[in-house]
Scaffold this motif. Structure first.
Motif, PDB file in Angstrom:
ATOM      1  N   LEU A 170      51.797  -6.949 -10.587  1.00 36.87           N
ATOM      2  CA  LEU A 170      52.149  -6.183  -9.073  1.00 36.87           C
ATOM      3  C   LEU A 170      53.459  -5.653  -9.596  1.00 36.87           C
ATOM      4  O   LEU A 170      54.005  -4.478  -8.919  1.00 36.87           O
ATOM      5  N   TYR A 171      54.926  -6.792 -10.022  1.00 35.39           N
ATOM      6  CA  TYR A 171      55.916  -6.481  -9.825  1.00 35.39           C
ATOM      7  C   TYR A 171      56.518  -5.573 -11.509  1.00 35.39           C
ATOM      8  O   TYR A 171      56.872  -4.662 -11.563  1.00 35.39           O
ATOM      9  N   ALA A 172      55.748  -5.409 -12.614  1.00 34.98           N
ATOM     10  CA  ALA A 172      55.548  -4.231 -14.125  1.00 34.98           C
ATOM     11  C   ALA A 172      54.802  -3.028 -13.273  1.00 34.98           C
ATOM     12  O   ALA A 172      56.484  -1.704 -13.625  1.00 34.98           O
ATOM     13  N   ARG A 173      53.875  -2.634 -11.226  1.00 31.33           N
ATOM     14  CA  ARG A 173      54.437  -1.650 -11.404  1.00 31.33           C
ATOM     15  C   ARG A 173      54.924  -1.182 -10.616  1.00 31.33           C
ATOM     16  O   ARG A 173      55.793   0.185 -10.205  1.00 31.33           O
ATOM     17  N   PHE A 174      56.680  -2.418 -10.405  1.00 32.10           N
ATOM     18  CA  PHE A 174      57.249  -1.533  -9.627  1.00 32.10           C
ATOM     19  C   PHE A 174      59.230  -1.528 -10.671  1.00 32.10           C
ATOM     20  O   PHE A 174      59.781  -1.488 -10.139  1.00 32.10           O
ATOM     21  N   GLY A 175      58.589  -1.846 -11.955  1.00 29.23           N
ATOM     22  CA  GLY A 175      59.361  -1.082 -12.769  1.00 29.23           C
ATOM     23  C   GLY A 175      60.427  -2.823 -13.739  1.00 29.23           C
ATOM     24  O   GLY A 175      61.198  -2.389 -13.293  1.00 29.23           O
TER      25      GLY A 175
ATOM     26  N   ALA B  74      51.193 -11.199   5.415  1.00 32.26           N
ATOM     27  CA  ALA B  74      52.099 -11.620   4.296  1.00 32.26           C
ATOM     28  C   ALA B  74      53.057 -11.630   4.779  1.00 32.26           C
ATOM     29  O   ALA B  74      53.680 -11.283   6.096  1.00 32.26           O
ATOM     30  N   THR B  75      54.280 -12.277   4.139  1.00 33.60           N
ATOM     31  CA  THR B  75      55.836 -12.745   4.009  1.00 33.60           C
ATOM     32  C   THR B  75      56.393 -11.900   2.779  1.00 33.60           C
ATOM     33  O   THR B  75      55.975 -12.044   1.457  1.00 33.60           O
ATOM     34  N   THR B  76      57.215 -12.094   2.605  1.00 35.77           N
ATOM     35  CA  THR B  76      58.994 -11.637   2.115  1.00 35.77           C
ATOM     36  C   THR B  76      59.734 -12.179   2.375  1.00 35.77           C
ATOM     37  O   THR B  76      60.045 -11.234   3.818  1.00 35.77           O
TER      38      THR B  76
ATOM     39  N   PRO C 142      56.880   2.911  -3.612  1.00 39.49           N
ATOM     40  CA  PRO C 142      55.418   3.571  -3.305  1.00 39.49           C
ATOM     41  C   PRO C 142      55.792   4.010  -1.759  1.00 39.49           C
ATOM     42  O   PRO C 142      56.302   3.713  -0.971  1.00 39.49           O
ATOM     43  N   ASP C 143      53.890   5.248  -1.253  1.00 39.38           N
ATOM     44  CA  ASP C 143      54.674   5.942  -0.407  1.00 39.38           C
ATOM     45  C   ASP C 143      53.826   4.796   1.042  1.00 39.38           C
ATOM     46  O   ASP C 143      52.719   4.964   1.036  1.00 39.38           O
TER      47      ASP C 143
ATOM     48  N   GLY D  74      46.145  -4.374  -0.443  1.00 43.02           N
ATOM     49  CA  GLY D  74      47.565  -3.516  -0.236  1.00 43.02           C
ATOM     50  C   GLY D  74      49.042  -4.111   0.365  1.00 43.02           C
ATOM     51  O   GLY D  74      50.370  -3.311  -0.367  1.00 43.02           O
ATOM     52  N   LEU D  75      48.275  -5.298   0.815  1.00 42.82           N
ATOM     53  CA  LEU D  75      50.033  -5.880   1.056  1.00 42.82           C
ATOM     54  C   LEU D  75      50.255  -5.987   0.350  1.00 42.82           C
ATOM     55  O   LEU D  75      52.390  -6.214   1.405  1.00 42.82           O
ATOM     56  N   ALA D  76      50.292  -6.480  -0.439  1.00 40.27           N
ATOM     57  CA  ALA D  76      51.613  -6.950  -1.315  1.00 40.27           C
ATOM     58  C   ALA D  76      52.379  -6.533  -1.783  1.00 40.27           C
ATOM     59  O   ALA D  76      53.753  -5.708  -1.789  1.00 40.27           O
ATOM     60  N   ILE D  77      52.823  -4.982  -2.236  1.00 45.34           N
ATOM     61  CA  ILE D  77      52.624  -3.595  -2.590  1.00 45.34           C
ATOM     62  C   ILE D  77      53.041  -3.128  -0.778  1.00 45.34           C
ATOM     63  O   ILE D  77      54.655  -2.726  -1.162  1.00 45.34           O
ATOM     64  N   GLU D  78      52.530  -2.755   0.203  1.00 42.76           N
ATOM     65  CA  GLU D  78      53.550  -2.730   1.512  1.00 42.76           C
ATOM     66  C   GLU D  78      54.653  -3.228   1.851  1.00 42.76           C
ATOM     67  O   GLU D  78      55.550  -2.788   1.948  1.00 42.76           O
TER      68      GLU D  78
END
Length: 269
Positions: free
Chosen positions: A248-253, A187-189, A130-131, A213-217
């Protein structure tokens, strides 16, 4: 919901033999990405124990060979004594690498199956990210640990143990934190790059800041960082019934590679 008895479909029955090499590799990188303080082997069983942190991934018996079914009851008793010495309840992590005979014994002895999880993978090479606003990883373990505990609402007493785990990660790791001026960390990763594999060890967003949208970001930032470091495949673990995370993860393939669950001994429920 926890279940018991002969109606359970074992994890090993969900996998074909040609999937086992992938399972072995992902289990191996998972161990390196989230290291226990004590690791011992009994045959092909890995006994992982960490006195300071209650995470099941850090405190479990992990069978790693479906054909290893020697002296199962004796070895379970031996492992039980090790967990008692650490003050931890014993749990067994069942993946497709677990012996069917071991699963049968756990069922007969009244062990309880719980916490089913899905290991997922995604192809990073052709993934269209995603952009989103990009965030650079930090190398400050203390800052990341403080942020992670705050975002998760976890007990601050876990800080020394979590810092030890994160500091003990040998492969290159990216510690991602999103902050805002008013709330601080939101948010953290944690992303661990192990050669061509990148493990997403957690994606956390503070409860009051979700659906923004923080998880996507932050996940986009972690995957972009891993791809720039030549990772070709991303992997992660997620609760089988965590619908928002799965979406969420499905959106990222990401797609399912295999499943695992835990077993706890009678009386530990």
């Amino acid at each position: 919901m926890a279940t018991t008895g002969a109606d359970i479909l074992p994890m090993h029955a969900q996998s074909t033999m040609n999937k086992l090499p992938l399972v072995r590799r992902l289990e191996a990188v998972g161990f390196r990405a989230w290291p226990a303080s004590s690791v011992q082997y009994d045959g092909s069983w890995q006994v992982r124990l960490t006195a300071g942190h209650p995470s099941k991934r850090l405190n479990c018996v992990v069978p790693l060979d479906p054909s290893d079914h020697r002296d199962l009851e004796i070895r379970l008793e031996k492992a039980q004594r090790k967990f008692e010495a650490y003050g931890r309840p014993m749990v067994v992590r069942e993946t497709p690498l677990a012996s069917p005979m071991l699963v049968d014994i756990l069922q007969r002895q009244g062990w309880e199956r719980f916490d089913e999880n899905i290991v997922m993978t995604a192809d990073l090479v052709d993934l269209e990210l995603p952009d989103a606003l990009d965030h650079l990883p930090s190398h400050d373990v203390g800052r990341y640990v403080d942020a992670s505990l705050l975002v998760d609402g976890a007990d601050p007493i876990l800080k020394p143990a979590l810092a030890e785990v994160v500091s003990g990660i040998k492969p290159p790791s990216g510690l991602f934190v999103i902050e805002n001026d008013e709330a601080g960390p939101v948010a953290t990763t944690l992303c661990v790059q192990d050669n061509d594999l990148a493990g997403i060890m957690s994606v956390s967003v503070a409860a009051q800041h979700r659906r923004k949208g923080l998880a996507i970001e932050i996940l986009t930032s972690a995957l972009r960082w891993a791809r720039m470091r030549s990772a070709r495949t991303a992997w992660l673990q997620v609760g089988a019934f965590n619908e928002p995370a799965l979406a969420l993860y499905a959106r990222f393939g990401f797609h399912e590679a295999y499943r695992y669950c835990y077993w706890r001994s009678p009386g530990e429920a």
